[in-house]
Write a protein that holds these residues in place. Structure first.
Motif, short mmCIF file in Angstrom:
data_model
loop_
_atom_site.label_atom_id
_atom_site.label_comp_id
_atom_site.label_asym_id
_atom_site.label_seq_id
_atom_site.Cartn_x
_atom_site.Cartn_y
_atom_site.Cartn_z
N ALA A 60 129.72 25.22 32.17
CA ALA A 60 128.58 26.15 31.99
C ALA A 60 129.03 27.60 31.99
N LYS A 95 130.28 30.26 27.82
CA LYS A 95 130.09 31.69 27.54
C LYS A 95 131.09 32.22 26.52
N VAL A 98 129.73 31.10 23.20
CA VAL A 98 128.57 31.94 22.84
C VAL A 98 129.04 33.32 22.35
N ALA A 154 123.67 32.78 19.24
CA ALA A 154 123.81 31.66 20.17
C ALA A 154 123.23 31.98 21.54
N ILE A 155 122.70 30.96 22.19
CA ILE A 155 122.25 31.07 23.59
C ILE A 155 122.77 29.84 24.33
N GLY A 156 123.57 30.08 25.36
CA GLY A 156 124.21 28.97 26.09
C GLY A 156 123.28 28.37 27.12
N LEU A 157 123.27 27.06 27.21
CA LEU A 157 122.36 26.37 28.11
C LEU A 157 123.03 25.22 28.83
N SER A 158 122.66 25.06 30.09
CA SER A 158 122.89 23.78 30.78
C SER A 158 121.55 23.07 30.72
N ALA A 191 119.67 22.51 33.09
CA ALA A 191 118.73 23.14 34.02
C ALA A 191 117.98 24.30 33.37
N ASP A 192 118.65 24.99 32.45
CA ASP A 192 118.05 26.18 31.82
C ASP A 192 116.84 25.79 30.97
N GLY A 193 115.72 26.41 31.29
CA GLY A 193 114.49 26.07 30.58
C GLY A 193 114.07 24.62 30.79
N ASN A 194 114.58 24.01 31.85
CA ASN A 194 114.31 22.60 32.13
C ASN A 194 114.62 21.75 30.90
#
Lengths: 259, 259
Positions: free
Chosen positions: B78, B83, B86, B96-100, B102-105
């Protein structure tokens, strides 16, 4: 009527203490209205660097970010710290989304020019993508920023969390009535450093001049407050300084800075 | 007409090779239409674990994710890997937007129940927040997922990147005409394992049965292709398997799997 937006910055003292962090995140999740969290990194990055045999170089309290240190920071700030905060906010029913300045091109910066000191991969902020951040807010997402920016050419940069918070607040203030909250160990700016409860409730430009001349505000507090006035002069409605418990609406003991 | 969406998964072989990663990210940035990137972690997590004196435990090629290993994964997947990808995509003008998870559920999972083997903090996916992901896409953002999910109660979980890619593709297929691209070392599914160019252009259900009975598809390739058929049966339009250069429109040498 313009909508309200709160930008809340927490530092290492909260992040490093699991109980305090958990209390804070509950307060933050319950806090009304549009909001953005900005977190510093704390000592975790230094601890990881030490474990990996990377020497942490500081000059006048500022970290020198060489390539190895930048990797450590990226791992700790954008990875471990940011994602654990996001996961805990989700558990508190706050739809958090973790971001570095590279994500969504949120915070554009340039590498600090080398003058007397070479700070390495330290970024000075050039701009904040307020439209993108506003889209996230309108999509019911709560941005959680770690203290990193990027230069738009593929380079991540280390940027002070106080600065990130101020710049985000300043730029977002063209869309929202923006309040910036700086959380720290004390209850606010103190009239008497030896009395934890001697919090100055309000500081404006004339009273700041007076407090300075009387020597009540001195030393490390001066750049902090100068920073707050800079944010206010550039569009932020007000800046609050105090313990993170100031997010609790029942708590009225903190310092508010206005023009 | 339903809009097209491509979910593209890359593995460790691309991530660990700076030149290949840079080539891939340029291809990805130039790739037309809505798109989502899913990346694995590669050997970087194992390397960091080794440096920190954390033993990497594997059972049948699957990682056992104890608490310490989860921290390492969160830092590497993550943080460092996500990053840097990204930031490089931003340099290629891809927002780009990096996500796990958990981010934004984004990706909800549960900790795999302990049966014969205790996989530790490994997550089996329960759902994908397709509405949130769709909002990001419509805000001109390109999600970049690392291989992590969360349980909604504050716990991050390690989830296989192939699974993340398949689940995201399956769930998004109710909104979009979805194609899933699995990038790996080979040019596609090979008719003759000793001939790198003997790529089978298309596999459907009847031809798969035939290829299995002839022993042409065997061993490790069987679960991979079963996984692809699972995605197709659950709504994904088609799955492409091949080298990441298949994203170049001039390249026609890869395997397409359809019903």
């Amino acid at each position: 009527m313009t909508q309200k937006l709160s930008i809340i910055k927490i530092g290492g003292n909260v992040i490093e203490n699991k109980t305090e962090l958990s209390k804070f995140l509950k307060l933050f999740a319950d806090f009304d209205g549009f909001k953005i969290l900005v977190h510093g990194g704390g000592k975790l990055a230094t601890q990881l660097a030490t474990k990996l045999g990377i020497e942490s170089k500081m000059v006048d309290g500022r970290r020198i970010t060489d390539a190895e240190t930048l990797e450590v920071i990226t791992m700790v700030y954008a990875g471990l710290t940011n994602k654990n905060i996001v996961a805990q906010l989700q558990a508190n029913k706050c739809n958090a989304i973790g971001l570095s300045g590279a994500d969504g091109n949120a915070i554009l910066a340039h590498k600090r020019p080398v003058e007397e000191i070479d700070y390495g991969f330290a970024g000075d902020v050039d701009g904040v993508n307020k439209k993108m951040i506003s889209k996230l807010l309108k999509a019911d997402l709560t941005p959680v920023f770690c203290a990193m920016s990027h230069d738009g050419h593929g380079q991540l940069l280390n940027t002070n969390a106080d600065t990130i918070a101020a710049e985000v607040a300043i730029h977002m203030s063209s869309f929202y009535d923006t309040t910036l909250y700086y959380c720290f160990e004390k209850k606010g700016v103190l009239k008497d450093i030896s009395d934890e409860d001697s919090v100055i409730a309000q500081i404006d430009n004339p009273s700041y001049t007076k407090l300075l001349s009387e020597g009540i505000i001195a030393d490390g507090m001066i750049p902090k407050i100068d920073n707050c006035f800079n944010a206010i002069e550039r569009g932020v409605e007000k800046v609050c300084i105090g313990h993170h418990s100031m997010l609790d609406s029942k708590n009225e003991l903190f310092t508010t800075i206005t023009i």
